[in-house]
Design an enzyme around this catalytic site. Structure first.
Site, short mmCIF file in Angstrom:
data_model
loop_
_atom_site.label_atom_id
_atom_site.label_comp_id
_atom_site.label_asym_id
_atom_site.label_seq_id
_atom_site.Cartn_x
_atom_site.Cartn_y
_atom_site.Cartn_z
CB SER A 174 69.23 84.27 28.37
OG SER A 174 69.22 84.15 26.97
CG HIS A 227 67.11 80.70 29.87
ND1 HIS A 227 68.30 80.13 29.48
CD2 HIS A 227 66.58 81.27 28.75
CE1 HIS A 227 68.50 80.35 28.19
NE2 HIS A 227 67.48 81.05 27.73
#
Length: 306
Positions: free
Chosen positions: A191, A254
């Site tokens: 991610s 993230h």
């Protein structure tokens, strides 16, 4: 700079194809039909030099340039190689080291020498290798689809080295950010790299907003904001609200990835020229990322609570 069909091509290559800023062709892969409908309502427009330019000619030139880049050598090897490697590692832990279920892999990935684990942070390779390990089918499918959708068009117009630098900068920033702000959580998944590509695309849209079709520019920015907001919401829920058993996985990667993409992406996805070198944002992005790396390393060596 994005494809603005109201402006004529500035120069031509040896084959007679219009040379646009790389991000313009990237946008073309997503926005070709929409821009065709919006812009070709005005068949004739005035270029930057005051001459009248045929919009159909501009669109055809842009499309031919994109096709030339799409069939050029080398192909988008970086994203393809990373995708194959991540898929291979997932299959290894799902088949050769079978788990109770494929949807949420369990002990296999947590015992993996690739997974980032706070108590084993002295094994420095884990700050990058965690990108190869995923926590289930949903996890890996989401990451692979997004990085293929974003990464392949980027590599068609940028070099694999540039896309690779942005991607890996996001992976590294993700693990370092997690080690500082969520120091007791493990980390798996790509991610950070995927969000770096998103961050680079978002930064390009914001910086070059004035040169885009307004409606298209607003749509791009809102689409990115909505997607990121929803994904952050689910990640936050899984981290702090969900009662699922097992080791809690950090979501901070993230955030680290998208910030890295907005900084390093601005550096590598911009057109290099003397004007860019005089832009304070260019140097601010470079210095900011380097300072973050230094602070993160010092924290992990001397100040970590784990």
């Amino acid at each position: 700079m994005t494809l603005a069909l109201r402006q004529p091509p500035l120069w031509w290559d040896k084959q007679g194809f219009a040379q646009f800023h790389a991000a313009q062709c990237f946008d073309l892969t997503f926005c070709f039909l929409l821009e065709q409908r919006l812009e070709l309502k005005r068949k004739i427009t005035t270029g930057a030099d005051g001459k009248r330019v045929d919009n159909k000619r501009l669109l055809l030139d842009a499309w031919r340039e994109f096709l030339r880049r799409a069939t050029s050598w080398p192909p988008p090897f970086f994203i393809m190689l990373v995708t194959v490697a991540e898929l291979a590692v997932f299959i290894y832990y799902a088949v050769w080291k079978p788990q109770k279920q494929w949807v949420t892999l369990e002990n296999g990935i947590w015992d993996s020498p690739l997974t980032y684990q706070p108590e084993r942070r002295e094994e420095a390779w884990r700050f990058l290798s965690y990108m190869f390990v995923h926590a289930g089918v949903e996890h890996i499918v989401g990451n692979l689809v997004m990085q293929l959708i974003l990464g392949i068009p980027l590599e068609l117009v940028h070099k694999g080295f540039e896309v690779g630098m942005v991607y890996m900068a996001g992976v590294l920033a993700g693990s370092l950010c997690s080690s500082i702000f969520d120091p007791h959580s493990a980390l798996v998944g790509a991610s950070g790299g995927v969000y770096a590509l998103i961050g680079g695309y978002f930064m390009n849209a914001v910086v070059n907003f004035r040169e885009m079709i307004p409606l298209l520019g607003v749509f791009r920015i809102l689409a990115i904001v909505i997607f990121v907001g929803i994904d952050f919401g689910f990640a936050f829920y899984r981290r702090f609200v969900s009662d699922e058993a097992g080791l809690k996985v950090s979501f901070v990667a993230h955030f680290g990835g998208i910030v890295a993409g907005m900084t390093i992406g601005y550096v590598f996805f911009s057109a290099y020229n003397k004007k860019l070198l005089k832009d304070p944002r260019f140097w601010l992005c470079i210095v900011g990322y380097i300072v973050f790396l230094v602070v993160a390393v010092i924290f992990n060596v001397f100040l970590t609570p784990v």
